[in-house]
Design an enzyme around this catalytic site. Sequence first.
Site, PDB file in Angstrom:
ATOM      1  N   SER A 109       1.206 -26.116  16.254  1.00  0.00           N
ATOM      2  CA  SER A 109       1.644 -26.646  15.025  1.00  0.00           C
ATOM      3  C   SER A 109       0.954 -27.043  14.080  1.00  0.00           C
ATOM      4  CB  SER A 109       3.115 -27.480  15.703  1.00  0.00           C
ATOM      5  OG  SER A 109       2.366 -28.998  16.328  1.00  0.00           O
ATOM      6  N   HIS A 153       6.416 -25.904  21.131  1.00  0.00           N
ATOM      7  CA  HIS A 153       5.762 -25.770  22.703  1.00  0.00           C
ATOM      8  C   HIS A 153       6.608 -25.445  23.813  1.00  0.00           C
ATOM      9  CE1 HIS A 153       2.406 -28.843  20.990  1.00  0.00           C
ATOM     10  NE2 HIS A 153       2.337 -27.687  20.561  1.00  0.00           N
ATOM     11  N   GLN A 181       8.867 -32.227  19.213  1.00  0.00           N
ATOM     12  CA  GLN A 181       7.698 -31.638  20.097  1.00  0.00           C
ATOM     13  C   GLN A 181       7.367 -32.354  21.227  1.00  0.00           C
ATOM     14  OE1 GLN A 181       4.815 -29.540  17.912  1.00  0.00           O
ATOM     15  NE2 GLN A 181       3.558 -30.980  18.765  1.00  0.00           N
ATOM     16  N   GLU A 182       7.148 -33.575  21.116  1.00  0.00           N
ATOM     17  CA  GLU A 182       6.584 -34.061  22.400  1.00  0.00           C
ATOM     18  C   GLU A 182       6.951 -35.724  22.615  1.00  0.00           C
ATOM     19  OE1 GLU A 182       2.237 -34.535  21.398  1.00  0.00           O
ATOM     20  OE2 GLU A 182       2.284 -32.368  20.569  1.00  0.00           O
ATOM     21  N   GLU A 228       2.268 -27.922  26.996  1.00  0.00           N
ATOM     22  CA  GLU A 228       1.160 -28.814  27.342  1.00  0.00           C
ATOM     23  C   GLU A 228       1.344 -29.606  28.650  1.00  0.00           C
ATOM     24  OE1 GLU A 228       1.149 -31.532  23.714  1.00  0.00           O
ATOM     25  OE2 GLU A 228       0.028 -30.148  22.752  1.00  0.00           O
ATOM     26  N   ASP A 270       5.670 -37.514  19.349  1.00  0.00           N
ATOM     27  CA  ASP A 270       5.434 -36.762  18.365  1.00  0.00           C
ATOM     28  C   ASP A 270       6.663 -35.694  17.897  1.00  0.00           C
ATOM     29  OD1 ASP A 270       4.351 -34.979  16.413  1.00  0.00           O
ATOM     30  OD2 ASP A 270       2.520 -34.457  17.600  1.00  0.00           O
ATOM     31  N   GLU A 297       4.362 -40.222  15.761  1.00  0.00           N
ATOM     32  CA  GLU A 297       3.524 -39.159  15.229  1.00  0.00           C
ATOM     33  C   GLU A 297       4.152 -38.305  14.110  1.00  0.00           C
ATOM     34  OE1 GLU A 297       0.647 -37.373  18.096  1.00  0.00           O
ATOM     35  OE2 GLU A 297       0.580 -35.468  16.579  1.00  0.00           O
ATOM     36  N   ASP A 330      -0.903 -36.717  11.454  1.00  0.00           N
ATOM     37  CA  ASP A 330      -1.512 -35.512  12.218  1.00  0.00           C
ATOM     38  C   ASP A 330      -1.699 -34.315  11.145  1.00  0.00           C
ATOM     39  OD1 ASP A 330      -2.083 -33.338  13.736  1.00  0.00           O
ATOM     40  OD2 ASP A 330      -0.518 -33.090  15.063  1.00  0.00           O
ATOM     41  N   LYS A 383      -8.226 -34.444  16.017  1.00  0.00           N
ATOM     42  CA  LYS A 383      -8.395 -33.273  16.802  1.00  0.00           C
ATOM     43  C   LYS A 383      -9.666 -32.703  16.094  1.00  0.00           C
ATOM     44  CE  LYS A 383      -3.705 -32.288  17.306  1.00  0.00           C
ATOM     45  NZ  LYS A 383      -2.308 -31.685  16.420  1.00  0.00           N
ATOM     46  N   HIS A 401      -6.125 -33.552  22.097  1.00  0.00           N
ATOM     47  CA  HIS A 401      -6.248 -32.141  22.583  1.00  0.00           C
ATOM     48  C   HIS A 401      -5.478 -31.316  21.676  1.00  0.00           C
ATOM     49  CE1 HIS A 401      -2.169 -31.843  25.080  1.00  0.00           C
ATOM     50  NE2 HIS A 401      -1.999 -32.631  23.852  1.00  0.00           N
ATOM     51  N   ARG A 402      -5.370 -29.721  21.792  1.00  0.00           N
ATOM     52  CA  ARG A 402      -4.595 -29.038  21.190  1.00  0.00           C
ATOM     53  C   ARG A 402      -3.422 -28.385  22.540  1.00  0.00           C
ATOM     54  NH1 ARG A 402      -5.569 -28.379  15.733  1.00  0.00           N
ATOM     55  NH2 ARG A 402      -3.151 -27.839  15.771  1.00  0.00           N
ATOM     56  N   SER A 403      -2.555 -27.766  21.958  1.00  0.00           N
ATOM     57  CA  SER A 403      -1.716 -26.729  22.862  1.00  0.00           C
ATOM     58  C   SER A 403      -2.375 -25.934  23.609  1.00  0.00           C
ATOM     59  CB  SER A 403      -0.473 -26.573  22.225  1.00  0.00           C
ATOM     60  OG  SER A 403      -0.541 -25.828  20.892  1.00  0.00           O
ATOM     61  N   LYS A 436      -4.378 -38.548  23.734  1.00  0.00           N
ATOM     62  CA  LYS A 436      -3.101 -37.602  24.053  1.00  0.00           C
ATOM     63  C   LYS A 436      -3.640 -36.326  24.455  1.00  0.00           C
ATOM     64  CE  LYS A 436      -0.990 -35.225  20.288  1.00  0.00           C
ATOM     65  NZ  LYS A 436       0.144 -34.986  19.527  1.00  0.00           N
TER      66      LYS A 436
HETATM   67  P1  PGA Z   1      -0.645 -28.211  18.280  1.00  0.00           P
HETATM   68  O1  PGA Z   1       0.258 -29.494  18.624  1.00  0.00           O
HETATM   69  O2  PGA Z   1      -1.886 -28.265  19.294  1.00  0.00           O
HETATM   70  O3  PGA Z   1       0.058 -27.038  18.816  1.00  0.00           O
HETATM   71  O4  PGA Z   1      -0.971 -28.210  16.876  1.00  0.00           O
HETATM   72  C1  PGA Z   1      -0.162 -30.593  18.777  1.00  0.00           C
HETATM   73  C2  PGA Z   1       0.463 -31.513  17.722  1.00  0.00           C
HETATM   74  O5  PGA Z   1       1.258 -31.456  16.941  1.00  0.00           O
HETATM   75  O6  PGA Z   1       0.036 -32.970  17.998  1.00  0.00           O
HETATM   76 ZN    ZN Z   2       1.418 -33.534  16.245  1.00  0.00          ZN
END
Ligand code: PGA
Ligand code: ZN
Length: 420
Positions: A43, A158, A166-167, A208, A246, A287, A314, A339, A367-369, A390
């Site tokens: 994302s 994810h 998402q999170e 993740e 997030d 986020e 982000d 990131k 991190h990233r996914s 995270k």
């Molecule tokens: P991504 O997602 O690593 O798949 O971009 C992480 C986030 O949105 O924080």
């Molecule tokens: Zn994010």
Amino acid sequence: MPYQIENVQAIETLDSRAKPTLQVAVTLAGGLRATAGVPSGASTGSREAVELRDGDPDRYSGQGVLKAVSNCNTEIRDLLSGRAFDSLAALDQALIDLDGTPNKARLGANAILGTSMAFARAAAIADGKELWQWLPTIEGQAYRLPVPCFNVLNGGVHAPNPLEFQEFMISPLGAPSMPEAVRAGAEVYSALKKILASRGYSTGLGDEGGFAPDLATPQQVCDLLVEAITTAGYSHGRSGIMIALDPASSEFHKDGRYLIGESQLSSEQMIALLDELVERYPIWSIEDGAAEDDLADWQTLTRELGDKVQLVGDDNFCTNPAIISEAIDNGVANAALIKVNQIGTVTEAIDAIRLCHTNGYAQMVSHRSGETPDPFIADFVVAMGSGQIKTGAPARGERIAKYNRLLEITASASLPYGLA
Ligand code: PGA
Ligand code: ZN
């Protein structure tokens, strides 16, 4: 002391989602060699530095990275081999200049970042230092072990479940130490797994490492998280464990509406939903609560919720100092996600952190996914003193590599734990 580079060698490897990425090795004069694995997102913010992919449909559905590998093994190697650099900043500037584009589109941010990370690691070893001790620091932000935000329940892009958000993360803000924080994360994760299984939900994992059950609403998830925290024997709140979200709302923002389930929420309704969640649950950080391209939504969100909760940019910030600087002027968010691959060199990620620190914005290293077992960001967050990371669930090798590295650093040095 200057670090003389002898060679740069990249290969195509896999990330945690079966997608190609790069492993880059930098060899210093004398033969010392260090490698780095490059992370990759799903994302992504639209203004991220360009991750160069081959686009050849016959290999990995176009996702191969042989061009980026070749750029490391030809142009970047030709530039660097035989040259000495005094600092990471000097090395990174040489890479930026060689690329020559504003977003690293020519050589690829993946090729450049891998070189930057591997150089830092090689130079640290050459100096006989741990990576976190070698990296540049932020004036006024001392070394610190970060509060880990464990992504225990995955949705959005994810996971294949109906959840738009998402999170869903748990943050042991009140833990007395890094080991106790990791323990809390793991115990709540296990408690959550038992609760999900006992109610007939799937305990399969998302990208993740968090669970990805067929839950539909953020309220359902938050109820379960509070229950899991309590069942595991922890309190919720600042002295115990809190929840971080997030939503990654750009992913479900279409034509000015936030599409959640059957509803098409207006901007006001979306912000009201987040406000309701903050009032009802122990949430301390959100986020991407507004879409990346909607400045007005971000400003309203910040005005209305910014005093109660951390608001992290982000997708809208992309770890880009120029973009973050503008956002600060516009009253957007009060924290930034960091990131390293969004901007493409370690030095520019440090610049973004310094800018945030100077302006009173918190920083959450991320991190990233798509990850590799490289624990680089664990050392990075300790060096930066940001106090927040995270890096996924307390499960799956590429996620726990970072948490385990933080435990290793904890055991080797006496550093404070907690938010900066
Ligand atoms: P991504 O997602 O690593 O798949 O971009 C992480 C986030 O949105 O924080
Ligand atoms: Zn994010």
